[in-house]
Design a protein around this motif. Sequence first.
Motif: not given
Length: 218
Positions: A177-202
């Motif tokens: 509601l203040s114009g922020e999306v979670y990725i703005d302050r996320a660990e950008i190197r952690s970014l993963s597709s849903d498929e890779n998250l399910a296969d590798l990191w969940c």
Amino acid sequence: MFKANAKVDVALNRDVEHLIKTGGKEGILPIVQMGEPVLRQRTAPYEGQLSRRTLTKLIETMRTTMLEAPGVGLAGPQIGLGMAIAVLEDHVREGDEDDPREIGELPFHVIINPSYEPVGDQTRSFYEGCLSFAGYQAVRRRWLDIIARWQDEDGNRHEERLHGWPARIFQHETDHLSGEVYIDRAEIRSLSSDENLADLWCEDPVPTEAAEELGFDL
């Protein structure tokens, strides 16, 4: 309560009615994706600009859209509406009791003009996603405990201490509601597709192995 002398904004009310109709008979609205300006704009506070009938229909449509996605929260900007309103709902499922994310029951809430402040200085870092950034998730550090404040659809004010995963959901949707999306302050190197998250990191909700392999700090 909302202002006693609040007047319905006829033009806005008409626009919201039109928006609701785009959901069709199923009441499922398209979810705005990253790159749309509305996701980056601070929303206007809700002060009674809609008729009660329209507000009720909007809330019902937002809830249907959220559950169908499926998601646990949906904010006004995610349906193209620059108004400070969001809906939340999540439930404990079998096996959640020992989840380190501290998942807790979060009954359906309408949160209007919400805000929060941290309680203490403890934070936790977990993967989270967003319906407006479909197909990807990233690790985001958030406050473990917060004081959440909001108004309901009748304008009544609420204050509640939230902990763990419900606190994360409230923070995520309020930030929208203040114009922020979670990725703005996320660990950008952690970014993963849903498929890779399910296969590798969940396998372990605590992303220790992902941090080591992908090269980010927890």
